[in-house]
Write an enzyme that holds these catalytic residues in place. Sequence first.
Site, short mmCIF file in Angstrom:
data_model
loop_
_atom_site.label_atom_id
_atom_site.label_comp_id
_atom_site.label_asym_id
_atom_site.label_seq_id
_atom_site.Cartn_x
_atom_site.Cartn_y
_atom_site.Cartn_z
NE ARG A 82 2.57 -69.34 9.65
CZ ARG A 82 3.53 -70.18 10.04
NH1 ARG A 82 4.79 -69.76 10.08
NH2 ARG A 82 3.25 -71.43 10.39
CG HIS A 107 7.98 -71.93 3.69
ND1 HIS A 107 8.61 -70.82 4.18
CD2 HIS A 107 8.10 -72.89 4.67
CE1 HIS A 107 9.11 -71.08 5.40
NE2 HIS A 107 8.80 -72.32 5.71
CG HIS A 177 12.93 -75.01 5.57
ND1 HIS A 177 12.83 -75.90 6.62
CD2 HIS A 177 12.04 -74.04 5.80
CE1 HIS A 177 11.88 -75.49 7.43
NE2 HIS A 177 11.38 -74.35 6.98
CE1 TYR A 179 12.93 -78.54 10.30
CE2 TYR A 179 13.19 -78.90 7.94
CZ TYR A 179 12.42 -78.51 9.02
OH TYR A 179 11.13 -78.06 8.81
CG ASP A 249 8.12 -71.19 13.42
OD1 ASP A 249 9.01 -70.71 12.70
OD2 ASP A 249 7.08 -71.70 12.96
CD GLU A 316 13.37 -71.55 8.28
OE1 GLU A 316 12.58 -71.02 7.46
OE2 GLU A 316 12.99 -72.12 9.31
#
Length: 351
Positions: A82, A107, A177, A179, A249, A316
Amino acid sequence: MITIEQECWDLTPEGEAVIRYRMRNSHGSEVELTNLGAAVVAIRVPDREGRMADVALGYANASDYLRDPANMGKSIGRFAGRIGYGRLEIEGEEYRLEANCGRHHLHGGSKGFAHQLWESRVEENRVVMELFSPEGDQGYPAMMQAEVVFDFDDDNSLEITYRAASDRTTVVNLTNHLYFNLEGESSGSVLDHELQLNASRVCEMNGKQLPTGRMVEVADTVMDFSEFRPLRPGLESDFNHLDDYDGFDHPFAVEDWQPNILREVGRLRSPRSGREMLILSSQPCVVVYTGNGLSGGSPRSKSGRRYEDYDGIALECQNFPDAPNRPEFPSPLLHAGEIYCQKTVYRFSTF
């Protein structure tokens, strides 16, 4: 010995080719890539019994990556994370970016690097992808030429190198990114995976998912991953807004970070499958995201179902979120004549 195959996976609505690459090592492990978002779409590695499984979340069809709010396996830019209120100031001039996440910029914007088709090619035993970002792209100043290089080897190491150059001062923060689910992408929750991080501090966060600029010691908290510990207990805590975010997060500061030095960030492992992943990076921060919003409208997965929250974890490696507005963090500025270069390695093994 690495072999690389390529095929036209699909066409974009504009008729451009979406290419899929398959990198295979001498042990039969594989990494698949696509030039749509410069994304990693599959990673097949063995468990402790030698059984192969795909440990990277993703989708069956190329078209699914066009409508992907999770940015599954994609390259994120111009700025990962952000930027508060979509504002940044460079050399006394203020720039306004797209507010694509509430009041904030996330992003790189809704048409950031993750949502563009990159030029791609094979160079001997690696895949190289390039993207030109013009002046004003998503509100960012200056033009930027970005490149990502994917290497895979017989040690089951996936190495991702990002480079960028600009014609005048701008900001940059590139990451991938991916996962991960070390039991296989269709196996459900990763909350019983165990994580170890070389990080004694984490960013203090506010209710808007922005760092305050203050660093918090993790010792004796649910964010203390100095030794392997499962992810699940943290979800029940109100420490550092864990409950507000419905999970992790959070940006962790890599211990003893120095610019341009590859350091061990940490390890992720699955006691059930015996797979373990070592993470090395030149970046100062790793954002731990437990897939808290995976059930929010993503396409069907490769296994034919929709992912649920916590079905994958993203680790990340990047600069800190909102770094353009936080002088406490390493500078994200890229000046004309400079080369931005950052590397992250994911190395898979068993225990």
